[in-house]
Enzyme design. Structure first.
Site, PDB file in Angstrom:
ATOM      1  N   ASN A  32       0.981  -1.012   0.002  1.00 35.63           N
ATOM      2  CA  ASN A  32      -0.162   0.175  -0.013  1.00 35.63           C
ATOM      3  C   ASN A  32       0.949   1.191  -0.069  1.00 35.63           C
ATOM      4  O   ASN A  32       0.914   1.890  -1.046  1.00 35.63           O
ATOM      5  CB  ASN A  32      -1.107  -0.170   1.251  1.00 35.63           C
ATOM      6  CG  ASN A  32      -2.222   1.123   1.112  1.00 35.63           C
ATOM      7  OD1 ASN A  32      -1.894   1.843   0.036  1.00 35.63           O
ATOM      8  ND2 ASN A  32      -3.053   0.997   1.890  1.00 35.63           N
ATOM      9  N   ASP A  33       1.630   1.600   1.182  1.00 32.75           N
ATOM     10  CA  ASP A  33       2.458   2.514   1.169  1.00 32.75           C
ATOM     11  C   ASP A  33       3.350   2.715   0.335  1.00 32.75           C
ATOM     12  O   ASP A  33       3.669   3.983  -0.389  1.00 32.75           O
ATOM     13  CB  ASP A  33       2.961   2.644   2.677  1.00 32.75           C
ATOM     14  CG  ASP A  33       1.819   2.626   3.861  1.00 32.75           C
ATOM     15  OD1 ASP A  33       0.919   3.337   3.605  1.00 32.75           O
ATOM     16  OD2 ASP A  33       2.254   2.250   4.706  1.00 32.75           O
ATOM     17  N   VAL A  34       3.859   1.893  -0.445  1.00 35.57           N
ATOM     18  CA  VAL A  34       5.022   1.851  -1.271  1.00 35.57           C
ATOM     19  C   VAL A  34       4.644   2.126  -2.891  1.00 35.57           C
ATOM     20  O   VAL A  34       5.364   2.463  -3.592  1.00 35.57           O
ATOM     21  CB  VAL A  34       6.007   0.409  -1.097  1.00 35.57           C
ATOM     22  CG1 VAL A  34       6.612   0.360   0.090  1.00 35.57           C
ATOM     23  CG2 VAL A  34       5.031  -0.522  -1.718  1.00 35.57           C
TER      24      VAL A  34
ATOM     25  N   ALA B 206       1.479   2.582   7.412  1.00 37.76           N
ATOM     26  CA  ALA B 206       1.865   3.798   7.922  1.00 37.76           C
ATOM     27  C   ALA B 206       0.454   4.713   8.224  1.00 37.76           C
ATOM     28  O   ALA B 206       0.402   5.749   8.670  1.00 37.76           O
ATOM     29  CB  ALA B 206       2.697   4.683   6.810  1.00 37.76           C
TER      30      ALA B 206
END
Lengths: 461, 120
Positions: free
Chosen positions: A387-389, A428
């Site tokens: 997700n965050d990446v 995050a």
């Protein structure tokens, strides 16, 4: 040759082994032998230590080592690859604790008033850094093990409290230099433990790996300090090696995340998230989801598919199914590769370890820069549990806490398919705009189940 | 004692440089194993813990030493074993696509990657 110089030579041998071990660990071909060399050096060092003149209490020593082996060996052998980061945190923490206890015990052994100031400083450094590393590692472990929330924990006046505890440690340390007393050193140790906890609490989720690396180098320095206390060349060499290389490694990791170390440690990630999160919270927004059968068609008739694995793939133990899907697609002539973000999983290189476990051919793993040149020509970017990446907020919204972090540009692919458990934001804790993009399709469910369904659906075509 | 501390300081400073030099180029795939490996190396604190316990007098020193030996042993044993488990996975894989598990113990280049090389 006297016993003493024999031991010294053995320690020198061990020190050389450690240096070569770290050098070996820096290259893929030599890494495993490097590690074994380090273990050999350790064995020699420990064996010769038993010949130290004046050493007694052998039954106690052996009993303690036996307990340590009984705890450490099964833990290391049985831990799942996905739980590796917290295991490293735990092993790091106990090392720091040992270093602190050694300094404390040695201080207790000496007559405090006969100690030179520099000797007191050595003790204090070992106790303080060791305690911070121990307590910090415990909290990092709890965060990664999800014994406590992975989100940053913040409260009003946090910075002030941290400063007060830190100042207290330094103040008492100065007092202890002037008037060395055992109880004072013990109090400093307890305060340092509190500081370790307070220091780690506001560091959230995605940053914990960098933190563990930092604490790892702390422990190295604490070990070096106990080497000074014990006048042990070996401990100074090995501890300093780890301290220096760990610092460098920490810098590499934080630069892989596009952030400076102070930014990671002191930015109080959490406050930014709550500020940024509120304006997203309102308003129902629609996402497009599809069945496994539809997605199988999309994948099977693509020219080029890029798989973007994330931590979700790791927790679901889905790396083997992912490889199966990739091979199936390849047999249909689809070009498949994996795009690996440097911090995919929970540590740099973690995802490579997991995919290696599943025998994914090495040449299919693309590092970020190489992968990013390939998304424009990709028909499908298949995001599995990441997700965050892949969050474009890192490029587009300066207010986002992950702004500036290099990401995989999956939004450049013609289609984006997310396999996600839920709409929950990533580690995050930040919403991902890409989920709402018209070219994005979601398949909800456990990563392994979803991939298994996709495999079955592709086979049925 | 002054000579001793100066010697140790010298060793310390030189070790800092060695520590920086020895791992200047590490491919990101090896960051996790390297962290774990360095973690195992600082388990050498076990040597200090053994000396503290073996030369200790009185209940307090012995207790501190005893706990220190336990903790340090966990660090050493766990550290090396976990690192080896991670690195084991990089072993014996064919650089070319090889779906069949014919990856015997042939000393095929374990991991081949551009830009990767042992620091020279």
């Amino acid at each position: 040759m006297s016993i003493g110089s024999g031991i010294y030579v053995a320690y020198l041998f061990a020190a050389i082994c450690f240096i070569l071990a770290l050098k070996g660990l820096s290259g893929p071909k030599t890494a495993r032998n490097g590690n074994l060399l380090g273990a050999a050096g350790m064995l020699v060092a420990v064996a010769f230590t038993f010949a130290t003149p004046g050493l007694t209490h052998f039954p106690l020593i052996f009993a303690a080592m036996a307990i340590g082996i009984v705890i450490g060996l099964p833990a290391a052998r049985l831990v799942k690859m996905t739980a590796m980061p917290q295991m490293v945190a735990a092993f790091n923490g106990v090392g720091g604790g040992a270093a602190a206890l050694i300094s404390l015990a040695e201080f207790n052994k000496a007559d405090p008033h006969l100690l030179a100031v520099y000797e007191v400083v050595e003790v204090l450094f070992g106790v303080i850094v060791g305690c911070v590393s121990f307590a910090g590692s415990v909290i990092a472990f709890a965060k990664l093990q999800e014994l406590m929330t992975g989100r940053p924990i913040t409260y009003p006046g946090q910075q002030v409290l941290n400063a007060v505890i830190g100042g207290g440690v330094v103040g008492l340390a100065i007092a202890a230099c002037v008037s060395p007393q055992s109880w004072l050193v013990a109090v400093i140790g307890i305060l340092a433990l509190a500081f370790g906890i307070a220091f780690v609490l506001p560091i959230g989720g995605a940053d914990v790996p960098v933190l563990i690396s930092l604490l790892n180098s702390f422990t190295g320095l604490a070990v070096a300090a106990s080497g000074f206390v014990l006048h042990s060349m070996l401990l100074v060499v090995a501890g300093t090696l780890v301290g220096a290389s760990g610092t460098l490694l920490t810098r590499m990791m934080s630069s892989a995340m596009g952030r400076s170390l102070p930014n990671i440690l002191f930015s109080a990630f959490g406050s930014v998230i709550t500020a940024g999160g509120t304006d997203e919270a309102g308003g129902e927004r629609t996402v497009k989801s599809a069945s496994a059968d539809d997605l199988a068609v999309l994948l099977a008739y693509s020219q080029k598919v890029v798989i973007v694995p994330g931590y979700g793939l790791a927790v679901a133990q889905a790396q083997h199914v992912a490889r199966e899907l990739a091979e199936l697609l390849e047999s249909r002539g689809v070009e498949v590769s994996y795009a690996i973000h440097p911090v995919a999983g929970r540590m740099p290189g973690h995802m490579n370890v997991l995919l290696a476990e599943a025998n994914v051919p090495y040449e299919q793993l693309k590092e970020m820069d190489e992968a990013n040149t390939g998304f424009q020509t990709a028909d499908v970017a298949l995001v599995v549990g990441a997700n965050d990446v892949v969050n474009p907020a890192a490029k587009n919204s300066p207010g986002s806490p992950i702004y500036g972090m290099p990401i995989l540009n999956v939004d450049e692919a013609k289609n984006v398919v997310f396999l996600k458990r839920s709409m929950r934001p990533g580690f995050a804790g930040i919403d991902n705009e890409l989920l709402f993009d018209p070219k994005t399709t979601l398949l909800f469910g456990d990563a392994k189940d979803s991939l298994t369904k996709l495999v079955a659906a592709v086979k049925a075509l | 004692m002054t000579g001793s501390i100066l010697t140790l300081v010298t060793i310390f400073v030189l070790s800092v440089f060695v520590g920086f030099e020895v791992i200047s180029k590490v491919p990101s795939i090896l960051h996790t194993p390297l962290m774990s490996g360095t973690n195992a190396v600082h388990g050498v604190v076990l040597v200090g813990a053994i000396i503290v316990l073996g030369t200790g007098h009185g209940a307090l020193e012995l207790t501190l030493g005893f706990i220190a030996v336990i903790l340090a042993t966990v660090n050493v044993v766990g550290g090396f074993v976990v690192t080896d488990r991670m690195l084991e996975m990089f072993k014996g894989r064919e650089p070319k696509r090889a779906p069949a598990p014919e990856t015997t113990s042939a000393p095929a280049p374990a991991v081949e990657q551009e830009g990767v090389g042992t620091p020279s």
